[in-house]
Design an enzyme around this catalytic site. Structure first.
Site, short mmCIF file in Angstrom:
data_model
loop_
_atom_site.label_atom_id
_atom_site.label_comp_id
_atom_site.label_asym_id
_atom_site.label_seq_id
_atom_site.Cartn_x
_atom_site.Cartn_y
_atom_site.Cartn_z
N GLU A 208 8.58 -28.89 -42.46
CA GLU A 208 8.51 -30.34 -42.27
C GLU A 208 7.16 -30.73 -41.67
OE1 GLU A 208 10.47 -33.78 -39.39
OE2 GLU A 208 11.19 -31.73 -39.30
N ASP B 82 12.09 -29.75 -37.61
CA ASP B 82 12.20 -30.05 -36.17
C ASP B 82 13.65 -30.30 -35.80
OD1 ASP B 82 9.09 -31.91 -36.03
OD2 ASP B 82 9.55 -29.83 -35.49
N ASP C 68 15.02 -32.72 -34.51
CA ASP C 68 15.18 -34.15 -34.18
C ASP C 68 15.74 -34.90 -35.39
OD1 ASP C 68 11.59 -34.89 -34.50
OD2 ASP C 68 13.10 -34.32 -35.99
N ASP D 228 14.39 -36.88 -37.74
CA ASP D 228 13.72 -36.70 -39.04
C ASP D 228 14.02 -35.34 -39.62
OD1 ASP D 228 12.67 -39.20 -38.93
OD2 ASP D 228 10.67 -38.57 -38.23
#
Ligand code: 0RA
Length: 628
Positions: free
Chosen positions: A418, A491, A493, A495
């Site tokens: 990513e 990640d 998180d 996204d």
């Protein structure tokens, strides 16, 4: 100061304003603006024709560079104007906005740059004259730069009535003062088509050329003219006119064997290049009537789209609206919303009747549209096929892929990373021999979160498919996959969760055997790095961190680092914690995991709002990236 002097000052101020900012009144001072002067004067004669008092207009380009416009209307009134204390014709020639824009004649032409008034033309002319034949006499007055230089005088006897305005554009204002015969010819011909029975002639005294336009057939003849070099698929032009709710509607149309079609639209004689309410109403009714005819005659199974019906069709739609509103960038879009329904209704009724009375034309139009629909579907299929084929056959690996040196699948790995920044770190950190890196831009994926078939069109995803080498959907072949391990590295998180869900859904729906054979993994980057003396411990969760600090560091660590994202790790840290086969933790993705992701994707991307809200409530963490 007498009323006469006050009036004179007002007139002079008006003329000055026009000469100071001519473009505000006529759009530009180039050749286009120059020709607008003629159209402005002609519009006034057309108004007189629309009122039913004039059937001949003559435009002459004179040798001295002036242009005259003559008509056989009633003649502009010459009696004294009460308020302005001068003859009415002098008011029309000198007072801004007089004789047009603000009085409510039945169909004033006040769109765009038209309708500014003859006084504007007068103000921008080196000189101008007006001759009114009325009441048995010719009344004449002369102006220079808009100002009267003679009183209105009777100069001759006259048996007929009419108006002639002659003007020579001011070379101080215009970039060019040379009139073009063909430019005037084009617009005057168009006006003659739009106003059937009105004779408009153009004569050029510079070289003697001359042309007269008179079309009793109106838009029927306009369409014949437009189709002159085409091959119509039915003999007669479809034609009708009607007045309904104070709006006059005239339509001409004929289908040809051309691959494209054109609908020209006009409102109050102005070409509406940006379309508007009348065009929308026409298109809607046309599509509906042709569809219902085709259905009743068993011509098609599937419904015809507007574009199918209009393919090869030449049509002209003209409306006359009492108070037209022109909108859009170039003020050539008819805004009056009430016009839409009226035009739709008239076209519905009249075209249905026309089709009943002219089955040959009806059948030709419907069959032409059905043919267009077949061609459209075939082209779409071919495009889809080509797309799939090129996705499968494309041998060129994507530019963003840092491939591994090893050619064999066994022992090789693809990291789908990513973000470009983490991708860069991963490229530095990797073991080149066996590890390939494909960075995916998170942003691009975020905007493409609507439908999975759209996702497949996304360039980033196509790169991934090419890198994997095993195709997608119907063309998928798991034996062709170029890597043994496919590792999704995102990640921890919102996204990251989005991209992971999207990728898992893609694998689940289009490459499921890769999951079944255990090729797909999620990397598990640590959240914390704990240092204690010479030892470092990387941990995935807060609980783990507390446990490590308690047990390995006797309750007190020298340093605890929190990794906010992959991009924040040094290549060395990324290698040690996440990529090194010796120390990393991978989570194998099962079909069940991917199926859960797919369900989430469906619920979150689907049309139904209630289950989506419910799901988000229950899965607040994973679903944070979704707009409701
Ligand atoms: C207002 C009233 C009348 C005629 C015109 C305007 C008129 C204006 C122009 C501009 C160019 N040609 C024109 N022809 C006529 C006549 C009123 C009446 O006679 O009762």
């Amino acid at each position: 100061m007498s009323g006469y002097d006050a009036e004179r000052i007002q007139v002079l101020e008006g003329l000055q304003a026009v000469r100071k900012r001519p473009a505000m009144y006529i759009g530009s001072v180039d050749s286009k603006g120059l020709h607008h002067l003629v159209y402005e004067v002609v519009d006034n004669s057309i108004d007189e024709a629309l009122a039913g008092h004039c059937d001949e207009i003559e435009v002459v380009i004179h040798e001295d560079g002036s242009v005259s416009v003559s008509d056989n209307g009633r003649g502009i009134p010459v009696d004294q104007h009460e308020k302005h204390e001068m003859p009415a014709v002098t008011v029309v020639m000198t007072v801004l906005h007089a004789g047009g824009k603000f009085d409510s004649k039945s169909y004033q032409i006040s769109g765009g740059l038209h309708g500014v008034g003859v006084s504007v033309v007068n103000a921008l002319s080196e000189w101008a004259t007006v001759d009114v034949r009325r009441g048995g006499a010719v009344h004449e007055q002369r102006f220079e730069r808009g100002e009267p230089v003679t009183p209105l005088e009777e100069v001759d006897d006259a048996s007929e009535t009419g108006t002639q305005i002659r003007f020579k554009p001011d070379g101080d204002i215009f970039e060019t003062t040379e009139f073009s015969f063909s430019t005037l010819q084009g617009r005057l011909r168009e006006l003659a088509f739009l106003n059937k029975g009105l004779e408009i002639s153009l004569r050029d005294e510079r070289d003697g050329s001359e042309e007269t336009f008179l079309y009793e057939g109106g838009l029927r003849e306009f369409v014949e003219y437009l189709n002159e070099n085409k091959t119509p698929v039915h003999d007669d032009v479809i034609y009708f006119e009607e007045e309904r709710d104070g709006i006059e509607i005239e339509v001409g149309a004929q289908a040809t064997d051309e691959p494209t079609g054109t609908v020209h639209s006009f409102a109050n004689n102005i070409k509406t290049k940006e379309g508007g309410a009348h065009l929308t109403g026409f298109k809607t009714a046309l599509t509906r009537v042709v569809n219902s005819y085709a259905e009743s005659e068993g011509i098609v199974g599937e419904s015809l789209k507007g574009q199918d019906v209009r393919e090869g069709l030449t049509a002209v739609v003209s409306v006359m609206v009492p108070e037209p509103q022109f909108e859009g960038q170039t003020k050539t879009k008819l805004g009056n919303s009430e016009v839409r329904g009226v035009v739709e209704g008239v076209v519905n009724d009249r075209l249905t009747t026309y089709f009943e009375e002219n089955p040959d034309a009806a059948r030709a139009v419907a069959e032409k549209a059905a043919e267009a629909a077949r061609a459209r579907r075939a082209a779409k299929k071919a495009r889809e096929l080509q797309r799939r084929k090129s996705a499968l056959e494309s041998t060129a690996l994507p530019g963003k892929l840092a491939d591994c040196q090893k050619q064999e699948r066994e022992g090789s790995e693809l990291f789908i990373v990513e973000g470009d920044s983490a991708g860069g770190s991963a490229k530095q950190a990797r073991k080149r021999e066996t590890q390939a890196i494909l960075p995916l831009s998170g942003k691009i994926l975020n905007v493409e979160k609507h439908r999975l078939d759209r996702v497949l069109e996304n360039d980033e995803i196509r790169s991934l498919i090419t890198a994997l080498g095993c195709g997608v959907g119907d063309d998928f072949d798991a034996d062709e996959v170029r890597y043994e391990n496919i590792i999704i590295m995102t990640d921890a998180d919102v996204d990251g969760a989005h991209i992971r869900t999207l990728l898992l859904t893609l694998f689940y729906r289009h490459m499921r055997p890769l999951l079944e054979r255990g090729h797909v993994y999620a990397a598990q980057p640590p959240l914390y790095r704990v240092r204690c003396g010479s030892e470092t411990y990387d941990v995935m969760t807060e609980e783990e961190r507390e446990k490590v600090v308690e047990e390995k560091c006797n309750g007190k660590a020298d340093n605890v680092q929190r990794f906010k994202g992959l991009g924040e790790m040094t290549p060395q840290q990324l290698w040690e914690t996440t990529m090194d086969p010796e120390g990393r933790v991978l989570k194998r993705i099962t079909v069940e995991d991917a199926s859960a992701a797919d369900r989430m994707f469906s619920v979150l991307m689907g049309d139904k709002v209630a289950p989506r809200k419910q799901f988000i409530k229950e899965n607040a963490d994973e679903a944070e990236w979704v707009d409701i």
